[in-house]
Design a protein around this motif. Sequence first.
Motif: not given
Length: 255
Positions: A98-100, A102-103, A112, A118-120, A127, A130
């Motif tokens: 999940k994209r989060e 990477l934060w 990263w 990395a999916l939203n 998603a 992608q």
Amino acid sequence: MLALRSLLYMTGWALNTVLCAFACIIAIPLPYTIRYAVISYWCWFAVSWLRLTCGVRSRVIGRENLPKQAAVVMSKHQSAWETMALQQLLPLTAWVVKRELLWIPFFGWGLWSLKPIALNRSNRMEATRQLIEQGRERLAAGAWIVIFPEGTRVAAGKRGKYKSGGARVACGAGVPVVPVAVNSGEFWPRNSFLKHAGEITLSVGPAISTVGKSPDQVTREVEAWIETEMARISGVGPCWPADRQPADVHGPVAA
């Protein structure tokens, strides 16, 4: 003593994570293989340090079931352990996350640098598109796609809803799916600071062909193998839920 051992592990893990994250950032202008080697070292250290500080050993069975060519791995997900162990087991990986993630400072930066998918998840259609497009690209480049079909960590003794995203990638690319069962949550429970001594079992199943099959059919085959294998390897760790004995899950799975 259990808390002290767990604290020692997390301290070493955090320091190693910061160092490796900085190393990956510095290595961004360099070839991808260098960043990948840094992250592979991070995984090796994390698993080895866990064994040394907390007495959490592991064994891998079914290693011979891994195909020679890159495929899609659909794995049970009970703790952070398998994210590091699978990185060691496979020659080159591309994680579906999940994209989060990477934060997250340091950890996310290192992740990263590995070029994950990395999916939203707030936009389901985007998603899915992608995942299929980037999954095909990663497989063509020789990277194994690793995905947790239940979408998140599931506590020991529990069973989540299996999603077909990984099977869609495999069917579209014409590659097999490798199912993986792991009982890590019995020693390193989900969201738990404490790590309990014992031996984690990671079991690699026979590759499931996608030829002439729909993604839903492949997903059902993956789920059937994983949950049947979970019934066989589960119930040996100190963190098996007190209100559920292994026999409670063996029946429905076998049925």
